[in-house]
Every structure is written in C-alpha cells, then in structure tokens.
Design a protein around this motif. Structure first.
Motif, PDB file in Angstrom:
ATOM      1  N   ARG A   1     -26.754  36.671 -32.391  1.00 15.85           N
ATOM      2  CA  ARG A   1     -27.972  36.716 -31.583  1.00 15.85           C
ATOM      3  C   ARG A   1     -27.750  37.868 -30.607  1.00 15.85           C
ATOM      4  NH1 ARG A   1     -30.573  32.354 -27.291  1.00 15.85           N
ATOM      5  NH2 ARG A   1     -32.740  32.997 -27.591  1.00 15.85           N
ATOM      6  N   LEU A   2     -27.875  39.061 -31.115  1.00 13.16           N
ATOM      7  CA  LEU A   2     -27.386  40.243 -30.419  1.00 13.16           C
ATOM      8  C   LEU A   2     -28.093  40.499 -29.084  1.00 13.16           C
ATOM      9  CD1 LEU A   2     -26.834  42.638 -33.440  1.00 13.16           C
ATOM     10  CD2 LEU A   2     -25.114  41.380 -32.120  1.00 13.16           C
ATOM     11  N   LYS A   3     -29.385  40.354 -29.014  1.00  6.99           N
ATOM     12  CA  LYS A   3     -30.103  40.681 -27.784  1.00  6.99           C
ATOM     13  C   LYS A   3     -30.605  39.435 -27.076  1.00  6.99           C
ATOM     14  CE  LYS A   3     -31.499  45.275 -29.368  1.00  6.99           C
ATOM     15  NZ  LYS A   3     -32.645  46.212 -29.619  1.00  6.99           N
ATOM     16  N   GLY A   4     -30.064  38.297 -27.482  1.00  6.14           N
ATOM     17  CA  GLY A   4     -30.454  37.062 -26.816  1.00  6.14           C
ATOM     18  C   GLY A   4     -31.850  36.596 -27.166  1.00  6.14           C
TER      19      GLY A   4
ATOM     20  N   HIS B   1     -37.488  31.191 -24.302  1.00 11.95           N
ATOM     21  CA  HIS B   1     -36.471  30.168 -24.548  1.00 11.95           C
ATOM     22  C   HIS B   1     -35.118  30.839 -24.709  1.00 11.95           C
ATOM     23  CE1 HIS B   1     -39.121  26.580 -25.983  1.00 11.95           C
ATOM     24  NE2 HIS B   1     -39.513  27.079 -24.830  1.00 11.95           N
ATOM     25  N   ASN B   2     -34.194  30.531 -23.815  1.00 14.26           N
ATOM     26  CA  ASN B   2     -32.907  31.195 -23.884  1.00 14.26           C
ATOM     27  C   ASN B   2     -31.877  30.413 -24.708  1.00 14.26           C
ATOM     28  OD1 ASN B   2     -33.014  29.210 -21.956  1.00 14.26           O
ATOM     29  ND2 ASN B   2     -31.646  30.240 -20.540  1.00 14.26           N
TER      30      ASN B   2
ATOM     31  N   LEU C   1     -26.087  19.861 -36.120  1.00 15.64           N
ATOM     32  CA  LEU C   1     -25.953  21.141 -35.437  1.00 15.64           C
ATOM     33  C   LEU C   1     -24.848  21.995 -36.052  1.00 15.64           C
ATOM     34  CD1 LEU C   1     -26.899  22.814 -32.923  1.00 15.64           C
ATOM     35  CD2 LEU C   1     -24.904  21.863 -31.753  1.00 15.64           C
ATOM     36  N   LEU C   2     -25.173  23.268 -36.279  1.00 19.88           N
ATOM     37  CA  LEU C   2     -24.181  24.236 -36.722  1.00 19.88           C
ATOM     38  C   LEU C   2     -23.679  25.078 -35.557  1.00 19.88           C
ATOM     39  CD1 LEU C   2     -25.796  25.541 -40.035  1.00 19.88           C
ATOM     40  CD2 LEU C   2     -23.797  24.055 -39.819  1.00 19.88           C
ATOM     41  N   ILE C   3     -24.621  25.583 -34.750  1.00 25.19           N
ATOM     42  CA  ILE C   3     -24.253  26.478 -33.661  1.00 25.19           C
ATOM     43  C   ILE C   3     -25.359  26.473 -32.614  1.00 25.19           C
ATOM     44  CG2 ILE C   3     -25.257  28.523 -34.768  1.00 25.19           C
ATOM     45  CD1 ILE C   3     -22.870  30.133 -33.641  1.00 25.19           C
ATOM     46  N   ARG C   4     -24.953  26.651 -31.355  1.00 22.66           N
ATOM     47  CA  ARG C   4     -25.902  26.739 -30.248  1.00 22.66           C
ATOM     48  C   ARG C   4     -25.622  27.999 -29.446  1.00 22.66           C
ATOM     49  NH1 ARG C   4     -26.025  24.742 -24.665  1.00 22.66           N
ATOM     50  NH2 ARG C   4     -23.948  23.841 -24.921  1.00 22.66           N
ATOM     51  N   TYR C   5     -26.663  28.716 -29.100  1.00 19.49           N
ATOM     52  CA  TYR C   5     -26.568  29.921 -28.287  1.00 19.49           C
ATOM     53  C   TYR C   5     -27.229  29.686 -26.930  1.00 19.49           C
ATOM     54  CZ  TYR C   5     -25.131  33.010 -32.111  1.00 19.49           C
ATOM     55  OH  TYR C   5     -24.434  33.615 -33.117  1.00 19.49           O
ATOM     56  N   GLU C   6     -26.586  30.178 -25.895  1.00 20.69           N
ATOM     57  CA  GLU C   6     -27.209  30.322 -24.589  1.00 20.69           C
ATOM     58  C   GLU C   6     -27.334  31.837 -24.382  1.00 20.69           C
ATOM     59  OE1 GLU C   6     -28.428  28.093 -22.632  1.00 20.69           O
ATOM     60  OE2 GLU C   6     -27.542  26.232 -23.410  1.00 20.69           O
ATOM     61  N   ASN C   7     -28.560  32.331 -24.439  1.00 20.10           N
ATOM     62  CA  ASN C   7     -28.800  33.771 -24.482  1.00 20.10           C
ATOM     63  C   ASN C   7     -28.045  34.341 -25.692  1.00 20.10           C
ATOM     64  OD1 ASN C   7     -30.447  33.837 -22.076  1.00 20.10           O
ATOM     65  ND2 ASN C   7     -28.546  33.397 -20.974  1.00 20.10           N
ATOM     66  N   GLU C   8     -27.183  35.331 -25.504  1.00 14.83           N
ATOM     67  CA  GLU C   8     -26.502  35.908 -26.666  1.00 14.83           C
ATOM     68  C   GLU C   8     -25.131  35.281 -26.901  1.00 14.83           C
ATOM     69  OE1 GLU C   8     -27.348  37.453 -23.961  1.00 14.83           O
ATOM     70  OE2 GLU C   8     -25.576  38.341 -23.046  1.00 14.83           O
ATOM     71  N   GLU C   9     -24.748  34.313 -26.098  1.00 16.16           N
ATOM     72  CA  GLU C   9     -23.416  33.725 -26.198  1.00 16.16           C
ATOM     73  C   GLU C   9     -23.444  32.431 -27.014  1.00 16.16           C
ATOM     74  OE1 GLU C   9     -21.764  32.681 -22.430  1.00 16.16           O
ATOM     75  OE2 GLU C   9     -19.872  31.962 -23.289  1.00 16.16           O
ATOM     76  N   ALA C  10     -22.552  32.366 -28.017  1.00 12.67           N
ATOM     77  CA  ALA C  10     -22.398  31.142 -28.801  1.00 12.67           C
ATOM     78  C   ALA C  10     -21.538  30.172 -28.000  1.00 12.67           C
ATOM     79  CB  ALA C  10     -21.754  31.461 -30.142  1.00 12.67           C
ATOM     80  N   VAL C  11     -22.147  29.145 -27.426  1.00 14.73           N
ATOM     81  CA  VAL C  11     -21.409  28.230 -26.558  1.00 14.73           C
ATOM     82  C   VAL C  11     -20.919  26.993 -27.296  1.00 14.73           C
ATOM     83  CG1 VAL C  11     -22.555  29.040 -24.486  1.00 14.73           C
ATOM     84  CG2 VAL C  11     -23.539  27.152 -25.768  1.00 14.73           C
TER      85      VAL C  11
END
Lengths: 113, 120
Positions: free
Chosen positions: A69-72, A29-30, A45-55
């Motif tokens: 989320r350093l390594k995704g 799950h990315n 919702l507080l925050i959403r990540y797509e891989n290691e990027e906070a989008v």
C-alpha cells in the motif's frame, strides 16, 4: 460516496501462476484490510494496514503472499505461485481510524485449476 | 483467542414472518463489540447491526434487533417482517475494544455463517 472498489471480480488461473488483486478504499479511510473467505466459512484477516504501514500481517502466508500500500491509499495483494488451496474469495475492507465499522468491497473470486 | 460459533448453517422463513439467528462467542475480554453482517449473492458484506458490550440495552435497527446476553456470551439476531431481500448469508462477528494502533486486536473474528432464505 463511492464504496470500496475491488478488481477483478473474478479470476481463473492455473496453479503455479501469479495473480494480483487490487483494492481502492473509501476516500479518507486510513485503515485497510485484506480478508480471505473460503467456501462456506467466514472471512479471515490476512493483513491490516494503517496508512502505508502493515501493522498486522501475522496471518499472511509470507512464502507466497505479498501485499503493498505504497501511498497509503490503494493496495495490491499478490500470490506467487498460486496453489489449489488458494481458491477463495478475497475481500478488501476499509475503516476510518478510531471507528470500528469496516466497509467491505465486493471481493474477488479466485479459482485455481 | 476469540471464537464465534453459529450453529445453524441454514434457516428459512416465510415472508412477513419473524426469524431468529443464533450466535455464541467465547472471550476473556470485558470490553468488545459484536456485529451482524449480511452477505447476499453479490458477495458485498453489509453491516446490519452493532452492539457495544458495555451497553445493556439491545441494539435495534428498523426490522433488525439483537438479544445480547453478556453472561451467557450469546448474541442472537431477530429479523421481523422478513422480506425477500433479506435472503443472504448472515455472519456474526466479534472485535475487541482496544486503542486504534494495537496489532491484531482490531481484527474481526467471524462465525461460519447462517444461510437465510426468505420464502414467498
């Protein structure tokens, strides 16, 4: 297949102390989400990540909250310093890109005294 | 912004009976998804059922079914043959239909929940 793992399940701290929550999403799950659920309310919702990027971190109180989320893969949400109003359940969820279903972890119940 | 309203904070039903939980929402979007999640005391949020707004047919999952009224912006959950294990908080949730990398558009907006108790 293992579900979303969160730790700790419970945390009690005094105000002004720091606290951190950890989340390991479902393998593959990315997309990873952090939600806060106040007593008697639905998650927000507080925050959403797509891989290691906070989008999407528009609802994260950036003066005291941080996330990474350093390594995704796994993620950490931190509060420093904690305030009384931060008492809540912090839920982590994950989903596979392109799919709408979000799978939730058991949450961490934070009590700030 | 989307809002989701659950006007029944608490409900109870006898085991084996049928119960309906109400949910209304407000949006200007035409394409979206609606969900019902169940949260037992363990706090694990579990997806019960999902409805795509473009589908006219109401979704069904075993004992769980929905009554989706798009024009009225209503999305109720019917639980048939209620079981003790159905006791939980039930949340209605909304999600816009957008491309995967769009910003806040993929977030779930939850209602305040309905605590359902199934009585033996």
């Amino acid at each position: 297949e293992a579900g979303v793992v969160q730790s700790p399940r419970y945390k009690i701290i005094e105000k002004k102390q720091p606290v951190a929550f950890w989340c390991n999403p479902i393998s593959g799950h990315n997309t990873l989400y952090w939600y806060r659920q106040n007593l008697g309310q639905g998650p927000e919702l507080l925050i959403r990540y797509e891989n290691e990027e906070a989008v999407d971190d528009s609802q994260l109180p950036k003066d005291r909250f941080s996330a990474e989320r350093l390594k995704g893969v796994d993620s950490t949400l931190k509060i420093q310093p904690a305030e009384l109003g931060d008492s809540a359940v912090y839920l982590c969820a994950s989903s596979f890109r392109g799919y709408n279903e979000q799978f939730f972890g058991p949450g961490t119940r934070l009590t700030v005294l | 912004a989307q809002t989701v309203t659950q006007s029944q904070p608490e409900m109870s039903v006898q085991e084996a009976e049928t119960v309906t939980l109400s949910c209304t929402y407000d949006t200007s979007e035409n394409n979206y998804y609606l969900f019902w999640y169940k949260q037992p005391p363990s706090r694990q949020m579990i997806l019960v059922i999902r409805q795509e707004a473009y589908k006219q047919q109401n979704a069904t999952e075993n004992r769980f079914s929905v009554n989706f009224q798009k024009a009225a912006k209503s999305f109720s959950l019917k639980i048939s043959d209620s079981q003790l294990g159905d006791t939980a908080m039930y949340f209605c949730a909304f999600m816009k239909h957008v491309m995967p990398r769009a910003g806040s558009a993929r977030q779930l907006t939850f209602g305040s929940g309905t605590q359902l108790t199934v009585l033996p």
